[in-house]
Design a protein around this motif. Sequence first.
Motif, short mmCIF file in Angstrom:
data_model
loop_
_atom_site.label_atom_id
_atom_site.label_comp_id
_atom_site.label_asym_id
_atom_site.label_seq_id
_atom_site.Cartn_x
_atom_site.Cartn_y
_atom_site.Cartn_z
N VAL A 33 -8.37 3.64 -70.49
CA VAL A 33 -7.32 3.34 -69.21
C VAL A 33 -8.10 4.05 -68.22
N SER A 34 -7.34 3.72 -66.89
CA SER A 34 -8.00 4.22 -65.91
C SER A 34 -7.72 6.09 -65.69
N ARG A 35 -8.65 6.46 -64.84
CA ARG A 35 -8.51 8.05 -64.60
C ARG A 35 -6.98 8.42 -64.27
N ALA A 36 -6.61 7.80 -63.38
CA ALA A 36 -5.04 7.93 -62.93
C ALA A 36 -4.07 7.83 -64.18
N ALA A 92 9.27 12.45 -71.93
CA ALA A 92 7.86 12.53 -71.65
C ALA A 92 6.82 12.82 -72.44
N ILE A 93 7.29 13.41 -73.37
CA ILE A 93 6.16 13.51 -74.70
C ILE A 93 5.94 12.19 -75.16
N VAL A 94 6.96 11.57 -75.67
CA VAL A 94 6.86 9.99 -76.15
C VAL A 94 6.12 9.21 -75.39
N ALA A 95 6.23 9.65 -73.81
CA ALA A 95 5.42 8.64 -72.86
C ALA A 95 4.13 8.76 -72.96
N PHE A 96 3.58 9.63 -73.31
CA PHE A 96 2.29 10.12 -73.53
C PHE A 96 1.55 8.65 -74.32
N TRP A 97 2.20 8.39 -75.39
CA TRP A 97 1.50 7.13 -76.50
C TRP A 97 1.98 6.15 -76.18
N ARG A 98 2.88 5.82 -75.22
CA ARG A 98 3.57 4.44 -74.84
C ARG A 98 2.69 3.76 -73.79
N SER A 99 3.45 2.63 -73.52
CA SER A 99 2.78 1.68 -72.39
C SER A 99 3.13 2.21 -71.02
N LEU A 100 2.26 1.67 -69.89
CA LEU A 100 2.43 1.88 -68.74
C LEU A 100 3.79 2.01 -68.27
N ALA A 101 4.48 0.71 -68.76
CA ALA A 101 5.78 0.46 -68.15
C ALA A 101 6.74 1.53 -68.91
N PHE A 102 6.66 2.32 -69.84
CA PHE A 102 7.49 3.38 -70.32
C PHE A 102 7.06 4.73 -69.62
N LYS A 103 5.84 4.86 -69.30
CA LYS A 103 5.43 5.85 -68.47
C LYS A 103 6.22 5.74 -67.13
N SER A 104 6.07 4.57 -66.48
CA SER A 104 6.93 4.39 -65.29
C SER A 104 8.32 4.93 -65.27
N LEU A 154 1.03 7.10 -60.89
CA LEU A 154 1.56 6.08 -61.53
C LEU A 154 1.29 4.90 -60.56
N PHE A 155 1.12 4.94 -59.08
CA PHE A 155 0.75 3.95 -58.23
C PHE A 155 -0.58 3.58 -58.53
N MET A 156 -1.55 4.58 -58.49
CA MET A 156 -2.78 4.36 -58.62
C MET A 156 -3.19 3.80 -60.12
N ALA A 157 -2.38 4.18 -61.05
CA ALA A 157 -2.66 3.61 -62.44
C ALA A 157 -2.28 1.92 -62.57
N ARG A 158 -1.29 1.54 -61.80
CA ARG A 158 -0.82 0.16 -61.75
C ARG A 158 -1.49 -0.67 -61.07
N LYS A 159 -2.28 0.09 -59.85
CA LYS A 159 -3.09 -0.46 -59.21
C LYS A 159 -4.64 -0.84 -59.59
N GLY A 160 -4.79 0.02 -60.57
CA GLY A 160 -5.90 0.12 -61.48
C GLY A 160 -5.88 -0.93 -62.49
N ARG A 161 -4.55 -1.31 -63.04
CA ARG A 161 -4.50 -2.26 -63.95
C ARG A 161 -4.73 -3.88 -63.45
N ARG A 162 -4.18 -3.84 -62.17
CA ARG A 162 -4.33 -4.85 -61.17
C ARG A 162 -5.80 -5.25 -61.11
N ASP A 163 -6.38 -4.23 -60.48
CA ASP A 163 -7.74 -4.47 -60.29
C ASP A 163 -8.76 -4.91 -61.65
N ILE A 164 -8.37 -4.19 -62.56
CA ILE A 164 -9.15 -4.54 -63.90
C ILE A 164 -8.74 -6.21 -64.22
N ALA A 165 -7.56 -6.59 -64.16
CA ALA A 165 -7.09 -7.84 -64.39
C ALA A 165 -7.72 -9.08 -63.74
N ARG A 166 -8.26 -8.78 -62.48
CA ARG A 166 -8.85 -9.62 -61.63
C ARG A 166 -10.20 -10.00 -61.99
#
Length: 166
Positions: A33-36, A92-104, A154-166
């Motif tokens: 995953v991204s650093r963010a 928040a604890i459960v979010a640690f192991w879940r998707s970025l959408a759950f973290k959002s 969160l914004f940086m992580a979502r941006k990192g996901r879009r950059d990786i998909a390109r």
Amino acid sequence: MIADFIRLVLTNIPLVGFLLALLIPTLIPNRQVSRAEHYLSWLLLLSIGFTSVWAGLYHTLSPQTAAAFIGWAVSPFQFEMGVSDIALGIVAIVAFWRSLAFKSAAVLLVTLEFAGLVYGHLQQILSAGNHAPGNAGILLILTIVHVFLLPLLLFMARKGRRDIAR
């Protein structure tokens, strides 16, 4: 000496959780995953999750001590706040192991609740002169930091996901 150290750690759980949440992902990188997102995950787990469960237990099991620390009178609403803190912490604890959408969703919940807490504590400082450590101390500073840091990561992580998909 050991008792003093334990007392220091237990009275500063939010700060310890925050510092560990910054230290662990720095020392243990995650290349999946991204650093963010990595930092976001650890902040949700330690700084929000465990700290919120701890605060919730504090409010529900020791309301007199919790109220005195905040500079407030004991109130039946402390139990409700405690249950809310525990629920927030578990999400928040459960979010640690879940998707970025759950973290959002977790970040949205935390940010809205913490923004309300900041407003309430600042109101108490300005209107009642409440400068108790639990109202105007490091907890308030950390709460303000979370209101801005979590959405930014969160914004940086979502941006990192879009950059990786390109």
